[in-house]
Design an enzyme around this catalytic site. Structure first.
Site, PDB file in Angstrom:
ATOM      1  N   SER A  72       4.655  -6.629  -0.056  1.00 27.67           N
ATOM      2  CA  SER A  72       4.983  -6.628  -1.433  1.00 27.67           C
ATOM      3  C   SER A  72       4.437  -5.135  -2.134  1.00 27.67           C
ATOM      4  O   SER A  72       4.776  -4.849  -3.251  1.00 27.67           O
ATOM      5  CB  SER A  72       3.890  -7.676  -2.050  1.00 27.67           C
ATOM      6  N   ASP A 218      -3.897  -9.741 -10.732  1.00 29.51           N
ATOM      7  CA  ASP A 218      -4.164 -10.308  -9.582  1.00 29.51           C
ATOM      8  C   ASP A 218      -5.136  -9.380  -8.842  1.00 29.51           C
ATOM      9  O   ASP A 218      -5.642  -9.867  -7.536  1.00 29.51           O
ATOM     10  CB  ASP A 218      -2.966 -10.751  -8.683  1.00 29.51           C
ATOM     11  N   HIS A 221      -2.093  -6.032  -6.437  1.00 26.92           N
ATOM     12  CA  HIS A 221      -0.742  -5.283  -6.625  1.00 26.92           C
ATOM     13  C   HIS A 221      -0.801  -4.020  -7.619  1.00 26.92           C
ATOM     14  O   HIS A 221      -1.530  -4.316  -8.860  1.00 26.92           O
ATOM     15  CB  HIS A 221       0.596  -6.019  -6.962  1.00 26.92           C
TER      16      HIS A 221
END
Length: 244
Positions: A72, A218, A221
């Site tokens: 990701s 979060d 990221h």
């Protein structure tokens, strides 16, 4: 009766012709020429768009390929299309006069095992350079260090054996995973970089992690702004491997 039947038949034929004409118009509007996807996020299900022929049957983009291969953090999770670090890598390379095409082969949630399973797809692109970024999901799931090392070794070793130049990007873990596990985890990248003599970026999120505005809510990221810093970390390791 014959005239009436003939009239009905002619009316039906006219309606059929009209329907086919309208159908043809809709088909033409729905059909678009294949476009080249330089470094946009991929879902993992579609074939690389740039490998498809365009309407004239010619390859859309013949520039040498740089593949950003990872999870990701490479895919650009949580950012808008065009805001992943591979997107910004393409922009910076273009600005510096490097004639390469960046392909984003990042898939959110991938582990090192998933990376091994996707090697054939990456090799099919015949990349000149691959930036390898895996391991974060292995660590966050507490997977065995030995397994992660074996998988990452296979990824780097297979790419090198194919003649591709490799840049290895590392990541680290939050302190609650314990110092022993974290040390073994981070040592993996240094060990493989030394074994295969490849450039190493020890921490992909250098200058990004923990910085206001650079990380998403979060705390895992990078934001769009963060990815612009990430590419500044990656670029100095990639450009020495390229030709102008």
């Amino acid at each position: 009766m014959r005239r009436t039947a003939s009239g009905i038949i002619l009316s039906v034929l006219s309606l059929l012709v009209m329907a086919l004409s309208l159908s043809g118009c809709r088909t033409e509007k729905a059909t678009k020429p294949v476009e080249t996807m330089d470094s946009g996020q991929t879902t993992g299900d579609e074939a690389p768009v740039a490998m498809m022929p365009n309407a004239q049957g010619a390859v859309a983009d013949k520039r040498p390929v740089i593949v950003c291969f990872g999870d990701s953090l490479t895919a650009g999770y949580g950012t808008d299309l065009g805001q992943s670090y591979p997107d910004y890598l393409q922009t910076d390379l273009d600005a510096e006069g490097y004639n390469y095409r960046v392909v984003n082969e990042g898939i959110s949630g991938n582990t090192t095992k998933d990376g091994v399973e996707r090697l054939d797809r990456v090799l099919a692109l015949k990349p000149a350079v691959v930036v390898v970024e895996f391991g974060g999901n292995d660590g966050l799931r507490g997977l065995r260090i030995e397994d992660s090392r074996t998988n990452l070794d296979k990824i780097v070793g297979t790419l090198k054996a194919s003649g591709t130049k490799v840049v290895l990007a590392g990541i680290t873990l939050p302190p609650d995973y314990g110092p022993d596990y974290i040390e073994q985890f981070t040592d993996t990248y240094a060990m493989l970089a030394a074994k295969y003599h490849v450039p190493l970026l020890p921490f992909l999120l250098k200058g990004v992690f923990g910085v206001d505005g650079m990380m998403q809510a979060d705390r895992t990221h990078a934001t769009s702004a963060g990815n612009q810093v990430v590419v500044k970390n990656v670029l100095p390791l990639v450009t020495p491997l390229l030709k102008k």
